[in-house]
Design an enzyme around this catalytic site. Sequence first.
Site, PDB file in Angstrom:
ATOM      1  N   ARG A 178      -8.591  -0.599   4.652  1.00  0.00           N
ATOM      2  CA  ARG A 178      -7.811   0.457   4.025  1.00  0.00           C
ATOM      3  C   ARG A 178      -6.455  -0.044   3.546  1.00  0.00           C
ATOM      4  NH1 ARG A 178      -6.787   5.513   7.295  1.00  0.00           N
ATOM      5  NH2 ARG A 178      -5.557   5.741   5.398  1.00  0.00           N
ATOM      6  N   ARG A 196       0.492  14.359  13.491  1.00  0.00           N
ATOM      7  CA  ARG A 196       1.005  14.148  12.115  1.00  0.00           C
ATOM      8  C   ARG A 196       0.968  15.419  11.260  1.00  0.00           C
ATOM      9  NH1 ARG A 196      -1.150   8.496   9.840  1.00  0.00           N
ATOM     10  NH2 ARG A 196       0.718   8.682   8.558  1.00  0.00           N
ATOM     11  N   PRO A 197       1.667  16.461  11.661  1.00  0.00           N
ATOM     12  CA  PRO A 197       1.706  17.686  10.843  1.00  0.00           C
ATOM     13  C   PRO A 197       2.465  17.431   9.536  1.00  0.00           C
ATOM     14  CG  PRO A 197       3.357  17.770  12.587  1.00  0.00           C
ATOM     15  CD  PRO A 197       2.558  16.514  12.822  1.00  0.00           C
ATOM     16  N   ILE A 198       2.380  18.354   8.577  1.00  0.00           N
ATOM     17  CA  ILE A 198       3.149  18.239   7.327  1.00  0.00           C
ATOM     18  C   ILE A 198       4.104  19.424   7.179  1.00  0.00           C
ATOM     19  CG2 ILE A 198       1.459  16.783   6.124  1.00  0.00           C
ATOM     20  CD1 ILE A 198       0.562  19.358   4.619  1.00  0.00           C
ATOM     21  N   ILE A 219       7.916   6.881  17.112  1.00  0.00           N
ATOM     22  CA  ILE A 219       7.531   7.585  15.881  1.00  0.00           C
ATOM     23  C   ILE A 219       6.252   8.403  16.079  1.00  0.00           C
ATOM     24  CG2 ILE A 219       6.996   7.330  13.414  1.00  0.00           C
ATOM     25  CD1 ILE A 219       9.794   6.370  14.013  1.00  0.00           C
ATOM     26  N   ASP A 240       4.686   0.335  12.163  1.00  0.00           N
ATOM     27  CA  ASP A 240       3.475  -0.304  11.637  1.00  0.00           C
ATOM     28  C   ASP A 240       3.354  -1.771  12.043  1.00  0.00           C
ATOM     29  OD1 ASP A 240       3.554   1.534   8.469  1.00  0.00           O
ATOM     30  OD2 ASP A 240       2.992   2.131  10.508  1.00  0.00           O
ATOM     31  N   CYS A 290      -5.037  12.663  13.553  1.00  0.00           N
ATOM     32  CA  CYS A 290      -5.193  11.244  13.207  1.00  0.00           C
ATOM     33  C   CYS A 290      -5.179  10.458  14.508  1.00  0.00           C
ATOM     34  CB  CYS A 290      -4.036  10.862  12.296  1.00  0.00           C
ATOM     35  SG  CYS A 290      -3.770   9.103  12.116  1.00  0.00           S
ATOM     36  N   ARG A 345      -4.732  10.456   4.642  1.00  0.00           N
ATOM     37  CA  ARG A 345      -3.727  11.507   4.777  1.00  0.00           C
ATOM     38  C   ARG A 345      -2.725  11.476   3.637  1.00  0.00           C
ATOM     39  NH1 ARG A 345      -3.248  13.359   9.443  1.00  0.00           N
ATOM     40  NH2 ARG A 345      -1.214  14.127   8.944  1.00  0.00           N
ATOM     41  N   LYS A 367       0.841  -1.205   0.000  1.00  0.00           N
ATOM     42  CA  LYS A 367       0.000   0.000   0.000  1.00  0.00           C
ATOM     43  C   LYS A 367       0.874   1.253   0.000  1.00  0.00           C
ATOM     44  CE  LYS A 367      -1.646   1.589   3.977  1.00  0.00           C
ATOM     45  NZ  LYS A 367      -1.285   2.962   4.356  1.00  0.00           N
ATOM     46  N   ASN A 368       1.882   1.291   0.878  1.00  0.00           N
ATOM     47  CA  ASN A 368       2.677   2.511   1.052  1.00  0.00           C
ATOM     48  C   ASN A 368       3.704   2.739  -0.046  1.00  0.00           C
ATOM     49  OD1 ASN A 368       1.131   3.040   3.229  1.00  0.00           O
ATOM     50  ND2 ASN A 368       2.652   2.398   4.751  1.00  0.00           N
TER      51      ASN A 368
HETATM   52  C1  EPZ Z   1       4.319   6.851   6.570  1.00  0.00           C
HETATM   53  O1  EPZ Z   1       3.523   7.891   7.136  1.00  0.00           O
HETATM   54  C2  EPZ Z   1       3.395   5.648   6.408  1.00  0.00           C
HETATM   55  N1  EPZ Z   1       2.296   6.014   5.527  1.00  0.00           N
HETATM   56  C3  EPZ Z   1       2.855   5.241   7.773  1.00  0.00           C
HETATM   57  O2  EPZ Z   1       2.084   4.047   7.610  1.00  0.00           O
HETATM   58  C4  EPZ Z   1       4.024   4.900   8.688  1.00  0.00           C
HETATM   59  O3  EPZ Z   1       3.544   4.622   9.975  1.00  0.00           O
HETATM   60  C5  EPZ Z   1       4.980   6.100   8.770  1.00  0.00           C
HETATM   61  O4  EPZ Z   1       5.402   6.499   7.448  1.00  0.00           O
HETATM   62  C6  EPZ Z   1       6.230   5.788   9.571  1.00  0.00           C
HETATM   63  O5  EPZ Z   1       6.886   4.690   9.077  1.00  0.00           O
HETATM   64  C7  EPZ Z   1       2.509   6.015   4.174  1.00  0.00           C
HETATM   65  O6  EPZ Z   1       3.585   5.745   3.669  1.00  0.00           O
HETATM   66  C8  EPZ Z   1       1.340   6.370   3.324  1.00  0.00           C
HETATM   67  P1  EPZ Z   1       6.263  10.234   8.743  1.00  0.00           P
HETATM   68  P2  EPZ Z   1       4.052   9.401   7.176  1.00  0.00           P
HETATM   69  O7  EPZ Z   1       6.134  11.518   7.997  1.00  0.00           O
HETATM   70  O8  EPZ Z   1       4.940   9.647   6.024  1.00  0.00           O
HETATM   71  C9  EPZ Z   1       6.414  13.561  12.170  1.00  0.00           C
HETATM   72  C10 EPZ Z   1       0.233   2.621   7.846  1.00  0.00           C
HETATM   73  O9  EPZ Z   1      -0.170   2.034   8.860  1.00  0.00           O
HETATM   74  N2  EPZ Z   1       6.323  14.557  11.076  1.00  0.00           N
HETATM   75  O10 EPZ Z   1       7.434   9.394   8.459  1.00  0.00           O
HETATM   76  O11 EPZ Z   1       2.875  10.263   7.364  1.00  0.00           O
HETATM   77  C11 EPZ Z   1       5.141  12.712  12.278  1.00  0.00           C
HETATM   78  O12 EPZ Z   1       4.148  13.355  13.019  1.00  0.00           O
HETATM   79  C12 EPZ Z   1       0.692   4.087   7.958  1.00  0.00           C
HETATM   80  O13 EPZ Z   1       0.315   2.102   6.735  1.00  0.00           O
HETATM   81  C13 EPZ Z   1       6.354  15.903  11.384  1.00  0.00           C
HETATM   82  O14 EPZ Z   1       6.451  16.288  12.550  1.00  0.00           O
HETATM   83  O15 EPZ Z   1       4.927   9.372   8.511  1.00  0.00           O
HETATM   84  C14 EPZ Z   1       5.666  11.446  12.938  1.00  0.00           C
HETATM   85  O16 EPZ Z   1       5.724  11.619  14.308  1.00  0.00           O
HETATM   86  C15 EPZ Z   1       0.374   4.685   9.283  1.00  0.00           C
HETATM   87  N3  EPZ Z   1       6.254  16.810  10.378  1.00  0.00           N
HETATM   88  C16 EPZ Z   1       7.067  11.316  12.335  1.00  0.00           C
HETATM   89  O17 EPZ Z   1       7.434  12.607  11.858  1.00  0.00           O
HETATM   90  C17 EPZ Z   1       6.145  16.422   9.054  1.00  0.00           C
HETATM   91  O18 EPZ Z   1       6.043  17.280   8.170  1.00  0.00           O
HETATM   92  C18 EPZ Z   1       7.192  10.317  11.193  1.00  0.00           C
HETATM   93  O19 EPZ Z   1       6.142  10.538  10.308  1.00  0.00           O
HETATM   94  C19 EPZ Z   1       6.133  15.053   8.765  1.00  0.00           C
HETATM   95  C20 EPZ Z   1       6.227  14.129   9.790  1.00  0.00           C
END
Ligand code: EPZ
Length: 421
Positions: free
Chosen positions: A400, A125-127, A330, A308, A120, A96, A22-23
């Site tokens: 999902r 999970r900010p961007i 994480i 995950d 979430c 998201r 999926k990812n």
């Molecule tokens: C990806 O999410 C995966 N989703 C998630 O899988 C997975 O849990 C996660 O990576 C970690 O491995 C997809 O690939 C679609 P991150 P992502 O940005 O990219 C913080 C599942 O179950 N952060 O690596 O959204 C964030 O809040 C899903 O399949 C910021 O602060 O995760 C988190 O604490 C759930 N600011 C950490 O970084 C940002 O701009 C890592 O998040 C971005 C992230």
Amino acid sequence: MDKLRIIGGHRLSGRVEVSGAKNASLPAMAASLLTDKTLKLDNVPAVWDSATMRRLLGELGAQLQQVKPDDPHRFEISVPSVRSFEAPYELVKTMRASVLVLGPLLARHGRARVSLPGGCAIGARPIDLHLSALEKLGATVRIEHGFVDVQSDGLRGAEIYFDNVTVTGTENILMAACLAKGETLLGNCAQEPEVVDLADLLGRMGARIEGAGTRTIRVAGVERLEGATHSVIPDRIEAGTLIVAGAIAGDEIEVVHCDPHHLTALLEKLSEIGIESEVGEKLVRVKGGAGLRAANLRTLPYPGFPTDMQAQLMTLLTQAEGTSLVAETIFENRFMHVAELNRMGADVGLDGRTAVVKGPTPLSGARVMATDLRASACLVVAGLAAQGQTLIDRVYHLDRGYERLEEKLARLGAEIERLQQ
Ligand code: EPZ
């Protein structure tokens, strides 16, 4: 809303196939926005999130075609022109990962407007890291009315260091940098196999990328990108979930069409707990075991232990002798499954971002509620090991990211069925 009904205590055995990731399929589909040529994608999992991404791309102007009517895993996607640059709230709120259209849309079309993903179940999970990186590439970023609106009259290469490892952040900027003028250097990148798979696809489209899979990626921008054919990597989290199901309730199962290299952290942790596995060409063979040992676990970015898989592995640790500490580094709120596991007889306490798992305690079937994708997988694993009947509500979370999981487990001998309601 569908439910899953599981009668636990059945021993699992046999072969089970893993679907595409999926990812990896979500960013691969979003990459279609970078070119007016056709992407041919194979091994796309037939899960809700894939369908949501296709709907979103359709809204933006993509033409999507299933190659064969009876094969829901192969698609051709082309975006001759961008019809809209807005990713609506209705779609983003359900997934998201819709934010993955931001980088490619901006790079190709000079503008993208995406509903800001809200909170979430597993964390804020900010961007912010996506947006600050796009600003470094020369975009202007405005947030208003619940949307982020990014614009640029031509992205320019830059040096970007992510304060925090972010998977979709790395993927978004990687896609944007492919069409930026000059060179981009990305530091503290995510090394996840899904990032590497995206870089492979972009390379087939004509992008010039070095270092994917390491913490530093270099991208030399090009004028345009072409079409490509790409088969998405297997889903290592689905494979991991099936392996843990085999460890907790299996005699011997063979998980095939997976990539064992992507599962090293999990297999090493299982060995520490007392579950030995055999690795073959695209397969992992695992035997269920008795006399499980407690072990401590810390989730980390790849190649560390995947967050995950935290919930599913915790279920196994409830059956291990002794006290295990599970540290979730994480996401700040990824223990929603703990209360449900305790309702099934587990003994798990919480201390901030660490769960204290005491075992072994027998699990008994109960009515439980899924709260997010991986928490629902954890409850399925618990239901397989529990005495009696487990009824899981809100399995739309599971759908999902898992393709017909209950059918795959039933083929291994589980007594599990979907109650459509
Ligand atoms: C990806 O999410 C995966 N989703 C998630 O899988 C997975 O849990 C996660 O990576 C970690 O491995 C997809 O690939 C679609 P991150 P992502 O940005 O990219 C913080 C599942 O179950 N952060 O690596 O959204 C964030 O809040 C899903 O399949 C910021 O602060 O995760 C988190 O604490 C759930 N600011 C950490 O970084 C940002 O701009 C890592 O998040 C971005 C992230």
